[in-house]
Motif scaffolding. Structure first.
Motif, short mmCIF file in Angstrom:
data_model
loop_
_atom_site.label_atom_id
_atom_site.label_comp_id
_atom_site.label_asym_id
_atom_site.label_seq_id
_atom_site.Cartn_x
_atom_site.Cartn_y
_atom_site.Cartn_z
N LEU A 134 -0.89 -29.27 -33.69
CA LEU A 134 0.13 -29.50 -32.67
C LEU A 134 -0.21 -30.72 -31.83
O LEU A 134 0.69 -31.51 -31.46
N LEU A 135 -1.48 -30.90 -31.50
CA LEU A 135 -1.90 -32.07 -30.73
C LEU A 135 -1.67 -33.36 -31.50
O LEU A 135 -1.18 -34.36 -30.94
N ILE A 136 -1.99 -33.36 -32.80
CA ILE A 136 -1.79 -34.56 -33.63
C ILE A 136 -0.31 -34.89 -33.75
O ILE A 136 0.10 -36.05 -33.63
N ILE A 137 0.54 -33.84 -34.00
CA ILE A 137 1.98 -34.07 -34.12
C ILE A 137 2.55 -34.60 -32.81
O ILE A 137 3.36 -35.55 -32.78
N GLY A 138 2.12 -34.03 -31.67
CA GLY A 138 2.60 -34.50 -30.37
C GLY A 138 2.19 -35.94 -30.10
O GLY A 138 2.99 -36.74 -29.59
N PHE A 139 0.95 -36.26 -30.45
CA PHE A 139 0.48 -37.64 -30.24
C PHE A 139 1.26 -38.62 -31.10
O PHE A 139 1.61 -39.72 -30.65
N ARG A 140 1.55 -38.24 -32.34
CA ARG A 140 2.30 -39.13 -33.23
C ARG A 140 3.71 -39.36 -32.69
O ARG A 140 4.21 -40.49 -32.71
N ILE A 141 4.37 -38.29 -32.25
CA ILE A 141 5.72 -38.43 -31.70
C ILE A 141 5.69 -39.35 -30.47
O ILE A 141 6.54 -40.23 -30.30
N TRP A 142 4.70 -39.16 -29.60
CA TRP A 142 4.57 -40.01 -28.41
C TRP A 142 4.33 -41.46 -28.78
O TRP A 142 4.91 -42.37 -28.21
N TYR A 143 3.48 -41.67 -29.77
CA TYR A 143 3.14 -43.05 -30.19
C TYR A 143 4.36 -43.75 -30.79
O TYR A 143 4.58 -44.94 -30.51
N LEU A 144 5.13 -43.07 -31.63
CA LEU A 144 6.28 -43.67 -32.25
C LEU A 144 7.35 -44.02 -31.21
O LEU A 144 7.99 -45.06 -31.27
#
Length: 464
Positions: free
Chosen positions: A450-460
């Motif tokens: 969940l942390l990785i998915i959230g970080f990816r969404i934020w980065y994009l």
């Protein structure tokens, strides 16, 4: 795009037709659900459906059943209707009357109900009634079994010589068996032949592994009971017969002196059996007693049974073998020891060895006892008494086999297929490795994903 008047009219008509068809479909579904009911149960072990055993019992009942349920609680009423509906799907003349104990005073007096609980239940069948303390499938089916018994089935267990106790507290006792038989309508009683004679109402005599000698007069009473057409269940363990050899001779049987040991290592390993003298039985000869047994049974410390003669019948007894030990077993004549090897020169008998025999003959009723019904006289001899004890009665199909034996011996063949419904497996057993995997996954892997998915969404989103 501008629609013509004609196109607009067509769309309006289509909408109206759709609404009419949709409304008709909803109305049709409502009518179908109101008039027809279909249910399927996808739970483990079909917990919300009647067991096949209760269904078999209902199919044998040819008269109406009525249940009077007294309660004022709406939730209890709903639960009552749910369980009774299961019976009504199988038996159309299974009726339910929901009664208010505060209003239906006359009926509650007729039923003899005392409202010491928020609810009370009375079940009627065959002009007989019984109060039951709960409205579960087990309570209802057991009550129907008792109500449908033709008469009081009196079973006498001999005592006074170290036989198995039916109300004992040790693991050798038959306390659990006693409870099951009483629930099914049997009347169990123990008698010391030195103090009392056998009642004339005795339907079945049980001799369960004595450890002290019977006197000649007691053996004579048992012999007279058999000669007069009485049914017998004889459970005997390896060792002395304590005066009962005469009974075996009368039945045309010979009880072997050794202890059966099983050398089928793979089967014992599969069943988790360590001691070689605990005999697993996985195959049964065709008989009404064994036809419904679909699982293994266990017999600890067992002796073999063989006929006195194979060329002729003895006292008109017709013998049928119920089951044997495996082909890899033998009867150890030298007693149990740490290292056991088959040795025919020492008196060992090679398997398979007969463990249980059912005998029957036409009842002659020589003593003129009017309480002994005409028909077939029945006897069962089994080379083990431990399989029905509190320690082993829950192993495999031991309980079902025991109940089938008692039903057959008193002539209630119709109830042999009504077995005990096993409890649903509602437990989840996990070993330490599985618990570690689940804990690692929930507390580390899933949060990390969940942390990785959230970080990816934020980065994009940041780099758009």
């Amino acid at each position: 795009m501008k629609l013509s008047a004609k196109s607009h009219l067509q769309l309006t008509v289509q909408k109206i037709i759709f609404l009419l068809l949709f409304s008709s479909s909803i109305g049709m579904l409502a009518w179908l659900t109101n008039h027809y009911n279909y249910q399927f149960d996808l739970t483990a072990n079909q917990r919300h459906s009647l067991s096949s055993n209760s269904i078999a019992l209902l199919n044998k009942l040819n008269k109406p059943v009525t249940v009077h349920a007294y309660t004022t609680d709406s939730v209890t009423k709903q639960a009552i209707q749910e369980i009774i509906t299961r019976y009504q799907r199988i038996k159309s003349d299974f009726k339910l009357r929901l009664l208010n104990p505060d209003i239906d005073i006359e009926q509650i007096q007729k039923d003899g109900v005392v409202m010491n609980k928020p609810f009370a239940f009375v079940i009627y069948y065959n002009n007989r009634m019984e109060l039951i303390d709960s409205l579960s499938e087990q309570a209802i089916s057991n009550a129907l079994l008792r109500l449908n018994r033709r008469d009081n089935q009196q079973v006498i267990f001999l005592r006074g010589h170290g036989e198995r106790e039916i109300n004992g507290t040790d693991n050798r006792a038959y306390t659990d068996l006693n409870k099951q038989l009483v629930d099914m309508g049997f009347n169990l009683q123990t008698i010391n032949l030195l103090e009392n004679t056998l009642p004339v109402t005795t339907k079945l005599l049980v001799i369960a592994s004595p450890s002290n000698q019977y006197l000649a007069g007691e053996i004579e009473q048992v012999q007279n009971y058999i000669n007069n057409g009485g049914n017998l269940l004889w459970l005997t363990d390896p060792g002395e017969l304590y005066g009962l050899k005469k009974i075996a001779t009368t039945l045309g049987l010979q009880l072997q002196g050794g202890v059966i040991v099983d050398n089928n290592i793979e089967l014992r390993k599969t069943l988790g059996i360590e001691h070689p003298a605990i005999i697993p039985v996985t195959e049964y000869f065709p008989h009404i007693i064994t036809n419904t047994i679909r699982y293994n049974t266990l017999f600890p410390m067992t002796r073999g049974i063989s006929p006195l003669t194979t060329t002729q019948t003895v006292n008109n007894w017709q013998a049928e073998v119920l089951f044997n030990s495996s082909g890899k077993s033998w009867s150890e004549a030298g007693g149990l020891k740490e290292e056991m090897v088959f040795d025919s020169s020492a008196g060992d008998i090679a398997g398979p060895i007969t463990v249980a025999v059912a005998l029957h003959r036409a009842r002659t009723n020589e003593g003129g006892n009017s309480q002994i019904a005409a028909g077939s006289q029945r006897v069962i001899v089994i080379g083990d008494s431990d399989f029905l004890s509190d320690t082993y009665i829950g192993a495999g199909a031991n309980l079902n086999l025991g109940l089938n034996i008692f039903n057959w011996l008193i002539g209630d063949d119709d109830f042999i297929s009504v077995e005990v419904k096993p409890a649903a497996d509602t437990k989840l057993t996990l070993d330490n490795t599985q618990l570690a995997i689940i804990g690692f996954g929930f507390f580390l892997i899933i949060p990390l994903l969940l942390l990785i998915i959230g970080f990816r969404i934020w980065y994009l989103r940041k780099n758009r």
